[in-house]
Enzyme design. Sequence first.
Site, PDB file in Angstrom:
ATOM      1  N   GLU A  68       6.511 -13.901  -5.717  1.00 17.58           N
ATOM      2  CA  GLU A  68       5.594 -14.114  -4.593  1.00 17.58           C
ATOM      3  C   GLU A  68       5.685 -15.541  -4.049  1.00 17.58           C
ATOM      4  OE1 GLU A  68       1.890 -12.792  -6.293  1.00 17.58           O
ATOM      5  OE2 GLU A  68       2.491 -10.692  -6.253  1.00 17.58           O
ATOM      6  N   TYR A 128       3.026  -6.513  -0.760  1.00 18.09           N
ATOM      7  CA  TYR A 128       2.292  -5.402  -1.385  1.00 18.09           C
ATOM      8  C   TYR A 128       3.150  -4.148  -1.519  1.00 18.09           C
ATOM      9  CZ  TYR A 128      -2.252  -7.822  -1.312  1.00 18.09           C
ATOM     10  OH  TYR A 128      -3.301  -8.679  -1.548  1.00 18.09           O
ATOM     11  N   LYS A 175      -7.533 -14.810   1.128  1.00 23.23           N
ATOM     12  CA  LYS A 175      -7.312 -13.790   2.145  1.00 23.23           C
ATOM     13  C   LYS A 175      -8.096 -14.140   3.418  1.00 23.23           C
ATOM     14  CE  LYS A 175      -6.364 -10.252  -1.386  1.00 23.23           C
ATOM     15  NZ  LYS A 175      -6.797  -8.942  -1.970  1.00 23.23           N
ATOM     16  N   HIS A 180      -6.220 -13.356  -3.718  1.00 22.50           N
ATOM     17  CA  HIS A 180      -5.151 -12.677  -4.448  1.00 22.50           C
ATOM     18  C   HIS A 180      -4.645 -13.575  -5.570  1.00 22.50           C
ATOM     19  CE1 HIS A 180      -1.290 -10.736  -5.345  1.00 22.50           C
ATOM     20  NE2 HIS A 180      -0.789 -11.952  -5.325  1.00 22.50           N
TER      21      HIS A 180
HETATM   22  P1  ADP Z   1      -5.591  -7.034  -7.426  1.00 23.68           P
HETATM   23  O1  ADP Z   1      -5.624  -7.742  -6.088  1.00 23.68           O
HETATM   24  O2  ADP Z   1      -6.879  -7.258  -8.183  1.00 23.68           O
HETATM   25  O3  ADP Z   1      -4.355  -7.349  -8.230  1.00 23.68           O
HETATM   26  P2  ADP Z   1      -4.411  -4.405  -6.748  1.00 23.68           P
HETATM   27  O4  ADP Z   1      -3.065  -4.990  -7.006  1.00 23.68           O
HETATM   28  O5  ADP Z   1      -4.773  -3.104  -7.409  1.00 23.68           O
HETATM   29  O6  ADP Z   1      -5.600  -5.452  -7.119  1.00 23.68           O
HETATM   30  O7  ADP Z   1      -4.610  -4.196  -5.192  1.00 23.68           O
HETATM   31  C1  ADP Z   1      -4.193  -5.193  -4.296  1.00 23.68           C
HETATM   32  C2  ADP Z   1      -5.218  -5.318  -3.199  1.00 23.68           C
HETATM   33  O8  ADP Z   1      -5.281  -4.108  -2.465  1.00 23.68           O
HETATM   34  C3  ADP Z   1      -6.647  -5.553  -3.682  1.00 23.68           C
HETATM   35  O9  ADP Z   1      -6.923  -6.906  -4.006  1.00 23.68           O
HETATM   36  C4  ADP Z   1      -7.441  -5.081  -2.477  1.00 23.68           C
HETATM   37  O10 ADP Z   1      -7.423  -6.078  -1.439  1.00 23.68           O
HETATM   38  C5  ADP Z   1      -6.613  -3.888  -2.011  1.00 23.68           C
HETATM   39  N1  ADP Z   1      -7.114  -2.649  -2.605  1.00 23.68           N
HETATM   40  C6  ADP Z   1      -6.903  -2.180  -3.860  1.00 23.68           C
HETATM   41  N2  ADP Z   1      -7.531  -1.015  -4.064  1.00 23.68           N
HETATM   42  C7  ADP Z   1      -8.167  -0.717  -2.905  1.00 23.68           C
HETATM   43  C8  ADP Z   1      -8.998   0.347  -2.453  1.00 23.68           C
HETATM   44  N3  ADP Z   1      -9.310   1.368  -3.255  1.00 23.68           N
HETATM   45  N4  ADP Z   1      -9.479   0.282  -1.202  1.00 23.68           N
HETATM   46  C9  ADP Z   1      -9.178  -0.716  -0.372  1.00 23.68           C
HETATM   47  N5  ADP Z   1      -8.402  -1.775  -0.730  1.00 23.68           N
HETATM   48  C10 ADP Z   1      -7.891  -1.773  -1.974  1.00 23.68           C
END
Ligand code: ADP
Length: 169
Positions: free
Chosen positions: A146, A69, A29, A135
């Site tokens: 992706e 996302y 990122k 990520h």
């Molecule tokens: P991961 O990246 O571990 O798979 P998620 O899919 O739940 O996690 O979320 C995607 C991304 O969104 C996270 O890596 C983070 O950058 C962001 N994110 C997730 N939850 C939060 C939060 N509560 N506050 C801010 N950013 C968040």
Amino acid sequence: GIVASLTQQSMLTIWHSNMEVEQSYIMIKPDGVQRGLVGEIISRFEKKGFLLKGLKLFQCSKDLAQEHYKDLKDKPFFPTLIEYITSGPVVCMAWEGDGVVASARKLIGATNPLQAEPGTIRGDLAVQTGRNVVHGSDSPDNGKREIALWFKEGELCQWESVQTPWLVE
Ligand code: ADP
């Protein structure tokens, strides 16, 4: 002799190219790029023994970030997440290997870096969920989705690593 081993090598190549090997989309990122962690993060996947199939430094659009996302579009942090991901270049990677998706998630660590185990990328290199440096796809299907989203036709390389026979029996 040499002919037999070459024949065996090319048969292996044909066999591999027909196989569907699992792939994960891994992305450094903008904070990881800005903080000079590109080499460190790539190195962890290289040393583990996965095969790098695609790699580029890339400034992504808002549309692409939103598509990537899209499952999180109703979350309160979605707008700031999109701002964060588009705030500077990212490093896009496609890594291949049996079990690469789940293993990469373990190497990356928990979403919240304060809860990520020491030894993981986030556990060692970050302190906040909103700046968690990397990520990794959460399923083989999302890995495919992706990689197709972030890479264009021809940007992935078909190649065999000389290390493979020393990594898998
Ligand atoms: P991961 O990246 O571990 O798979 P998620 O899919 O739940 O996690 O979320 C995607 C991304 O969104 C996270 O890596 C983070 O950058 C962001 N994110 C997730 N939850 C939060 C939060 N509560 N506050 C801010 N950013 C968040």
